[in-house]
Design a protein around this motif. Structure first.
Motif, PDB file in Angstrom:
ATOM      1  N   ILE B  95       0.833  -1.198   0.000  1.00  0.00           N
ATOM      2  CA  ILE B  95       0.000   0.000   0.000  1.00  0.00           C
ATOM      3  C   ILE B  95       0.871   1.252   0.000  1.00  0.00           C
ATOM      4  O   ILE B  95       0.651   2.199  -0.767  1.00  0.00           O
ATOM      5  CB  ILE B  95      -0.937   0.003   1.228  1.00  0.00           C
ATOM      6  CG1 ILE B  95      -1.904  -1.174   1.109  1.00  0.00           C
ATOM      7  CG2 ILE B  95      -1.694   1.318   1.336  1.00  0.00           C
ATOM      8  CD1 ILE B  95      -2.663  -1.459   2.375  1.00  0.00           C
ATOM      9  N   LEU B  96       1.915   1.190   0.872  1.00  0.00           N
ATOM     10  CA  LEU B  96       2.813   2.345   0.948  1.00  0.00           C
ATOM     11  C   LEU B  96       3.522   2.591  -0.378  1.00  0.00           C
ATOM     12  O   LEU B  96       3.669   3.738  -0.806  1.00  0.00           O
ATOM     13  CB  LEU B  96       3.847   2.123   2.049  1.00  0.00           C
ATOM     14  CG  LEU B  96       3.354   2.341   3.472  1.00  0.00           C
ATOM     15  CD1 LEU B  96       4.459   1.995   4.453  1.00  0.00           C
ATOM     16  CD2 LEU B  96       2.916   3.794   3.661  1.00  0.00           C
ATOM     17  N   ARG B 102       2.293   6.956  -6.443  1.00  0.00           N
ATOM     18  CA  ARG B 102       1.308   7.995  -6.803  1.00  0.00           C
ATOM     19  C   ARG B 102       1.867   9.379  -6.532  1.00  0.00           C
ATOM     20  O   ARG B 102       1.803  10.280  -7.364  1.00  0.00           O
ATOM     21  CB  ARG B 102       0.032   7.781  -5.982  1.00  0.00           C
ATOM     22  CG  ARG B 102      -1.085   7.117  -6.756  1.00  0.00           C
ATOM     23  CD  ARG B 102      -2.452   7.408  -6.160  1.00  0.00           C
ATOM     24  NE  ARG B 102      -2.538   7.604  -4.739  1.00  0.00           N
ATOM     25  CZ  ARG B 102      -2.663   6.610  -3.848  1.00  0.00           C
ATOM     26  NH1 ARG B 102      -2.693   5.363  -4.253  1.00  0.00           N
ATOM     27  NH2 ARG B 102      -2.760   6.880  -2.566  1.00  0.00           N
ATOM     28  N   LEU B 103       2.466   9.522  -5.312  1.00  0.00           N
ATOM     29  CA  LEU B 103       2.994  10.840  -4.935  1.00  0.00           C
ATOM     30  C   LEU B 103       4.127  11.261  -5.869  1.00  0.00           C
ATOM     31  O   LEU B 103       4.226  12.424  -6.251  1.00  0.00           O
ATOM     32  CB  LEU B 103       3.491  10.801  -3.497  1.00  0.00           C
ATOM     33  CG  LEU B 103       2.364  10.674  -2.465  1.00  0.00           C
ATOM     34  CD1 LEU B 103       2.940  10.488  -1.075  1.00  0.00           C
ATOM     35  CD2 LEU B 103       1.485  11.914  -2.509  1.00  0.00           C
ATOM     36  N   LEU B 107       4.546  14.463  -8.222  1.00  0.00           N
ATOM     37  CA  LEU B 107       5.680  15.384  -8.236  1.00  0.00           C
ATOM     38  C   LEU B 107       6.319  15.477  -9.618  1.00  0.00           C
ATOM     39  O   LEU B 107       7.180  16.306  -9.844  1.00  0.00           O
ATOM     40  CB  LEU B 107       6.739  14.922  -7.236  1.00  0.00           C
ATOM     41  CG  LEU B 107       6.433  15.230  -5.768  1.00  0.00           C
ATOM     42  CD1 LEU B 107       7.416  14.490  -4.892  1.00  0.00           C
ATOM     43  CD2 LEU B 107       6.512  16.718  -5.527  1.00  0.00           C
ATOM     44  N   GLY B 108       5.924  14.559 -10.522  1.00  0.00           N
ATOM     45  CA  GLY B 108       6.502  14.583 -11.856  1.00  0.00           C
ATOM     46  C   GLY B 108       7.883  13.965 -11.903  1.00  0.00           C
ATOM     47  O   GLY B 108       8.629  14.137 -12.846  1.00  0.00           O
ATOM     48  N   SER B 109       8.249  13.228 -10.833  1.00  0.00           N
ATOM     49  CA  SER B 109       9.572  12.616 -10.838  1.00  0.00           C
ATOM     50  C   SER B 109       9.531  11.309 -11.609  1.00  0.00           C
ATOM     51  O   SER B 109       8.614  10.529 -11.484  1.00  0.00           O
ATOM     52  CB  SER B 109      10.021  12.359  -9.407  1.00  0.00           C
ATOM     53  OG  SER B 109      10.654  11.127  -9.311  1.00  0.00           O
TER      54      SER B 109
END
Lengths: 159, 272
Positions: B95-96, B102-103, B107-109
């Motif tokens: 899940i993490l 997703r995060l 951030l576009g990374s």
């Protein structure tokens, strides 16, 4: 067939090489004597015609490969001490084991000096204890190396 | 050449061989030409290496053979229990990881989470007492190349410096010739960690006295220099000594990786 018995010399050098790369605990590393040097000193003393400078040189190159040191580093040290040994072997052969051991200590110290010198040039000075400990152990072990290799030589009828 | 081979004068021969040794050393130190000689010779003596590591291998094997039935049952039980716990944790981790991905997308990374790795085992640890090198059982035939980073389960161990067909030599970060670019997690300060020849110590020299460093600060690879991928744990600060006169701080850090006891290691292939 007569050449075959000289394989004993190579076999003893292989055993010496195994002893050089055998894993030891960290603290015992600096007490590991230079087995290859000890065995070479014996053979060049007993059979100076067969075990000479080129023999020492190639043993040194193989030792350098297995220890990961600079190619030629141990080769140079071994060539120098075997050169001394070839000049002195007739006088040393008649000495007692204790006196021989002191002479072997001097040879091992010269070899160690060459190795340490190259390490020093490369920016890795060897600590003082490590410098003297290995040749010292080599000196203490010499009588056994001598007796064992002499028996092997007599059994194999090498002269 | 022939004259030299037959030379009566041992002194001349010795001199020739000494000069030859010095020449080889210089070439070996400065250039890469002798790499092929070295790897062929290493291949020739590799049976000896296997022979030397045999007692440990045989010991493990015999130990497994003689484990009793009840012990096996017990071990099975505990492993099952452990497996359940780990599974539960894994779900949480998944899940993490999803959330993390997703995060990152947000951030576009473009950075991927997983690197390409090769699992390798140690063949032999100690060679010269003045160096810190290990031999691993994967080589060029498995895709290992010079410069690949080597880690264990807790941190960076070192990098590959020689490659043979079936094995590779790895220089540890504790080797006195090795330096690794690092970054403090807490403050972001960048530095370089030098090996000192001791398994438990790395040294960070010449940090400015004003640098924000505390005991127990964690160091990770900074990824600068391109050899090591960024953000792998390297070490933890154990002592800080100030040189008030020159205004420098010298820091000693303890490597995270088990440099002297890890048997399984991972070789990281850099992403192209």
């Amino acid at each position: 067939m007569s050449q075959l018995k000289y394989l004993v010399i190579y076999a003893s050098l292989v055993v010496a090489l195994i002893l050089m790369i055998l894993p030891l605990p960290d603290w015992a590393q600096i007490y590991r004597p230079n087995w290859v040097a000890l065995v070479l000193i014996y053979w060049s003393m007993a059979l100076p015609r067969r075990v000479g400078l080129w023999f020492a040189f190639f043993s040194g190159i193989v030792l350098d490969t297995s220890l990961g040191t600079l190619l030629g580093q141990h080769a140079m040290g071994l060539v120098i001490i075997i050169f001394f040994n070839l000049n002195f072997h007739q006088r040393i052969r008649v000495l007692g084991l204790a006196q021989q051991a002191v002479y072997v200590f001097a040879l091992l110290l010269i070899n160690q000096g060459v190795v340490a010198w190259v390490e020093g040039i490369m920016g890795r000075p060897i600590p003082l204890l490590a410098f003297f400990s290995a040749p010292l152990v080599g000196m203490l072990i010499w009588p056994w190396v001598f007796v064992i290799l002499r028996d092997i030589r007599r059994k194999a009828l090498l002269r | 050449m022939k004259i030299l081979f037959q030379a009566r004068g041992a002194a001349l021969q010795a001199l020739f061989l000494i000069v030859l040794s010095i020449a080889i050393m210089v070439v070996d130190h400065r250039f890469q030409h002798l790499e092929i000689v070295r790897s062929n010779l290493a291949l020739a003596i590799s049976p000896l290496r296997y022979l030397v590591s045999l007692p440990a291998t045989a010991g493990n094997w015999l130990g497994d053979w003689f484990t009793s039935h009840t012990e096996l049952l017990e071990e099975n039980e505990t492993l099952k229990a452990e497996g359940r716990i780990l599974n539960a944790r894994l779900q949480k981790l998944e899940i993490l990881a999803e959330e993390n991905a997703r995060l990152r997308n947000l951030l576009g990374s473009s950075r991927k989470i997983a690197d390409d790795v090769i699992v390798a085992e140690l063949l032999s640890v100690d060679q010269s007492p003045y160096r810190r090198l290990i031999e691993i059982n994967k080589g060029s035939s498995d895709g290992v190349k010079i410069g690949h980073a080597v880690i264990d389960d807790s941190g960076v161990m070192g990098q590959v410096i020689h490659v043979n067909a079936q094995s590779a030599t790895t220089i540890l970060i504790s080797d006195p010739e090795h330096a690794i670019p690092v970054q403090f997690i807490r403050s972001g300060t960048r530095s370089v960690a030098f090996g000192r020849g001791s398994t438990r110590q790395l040294e960070l020299r010449y940090l400015p006295a004003t640098a924000d460093i505390m005991i127990d600060d964690e160091l990770v690879t900074s990824g600068l220099g391109g050899r090591f991928p960024p953000n792998y744990p390297v070490a933890r600060v154990t002592s800080i000594s100030e040189d008030r006169i020159r205004g420098f701080v010298s820091v000693i850090a303890e490597p995270k990786a088990q440099l002297d006891s890890s048997r399984e290691v991972l070789v990281i292939k850099p992403r192209q």
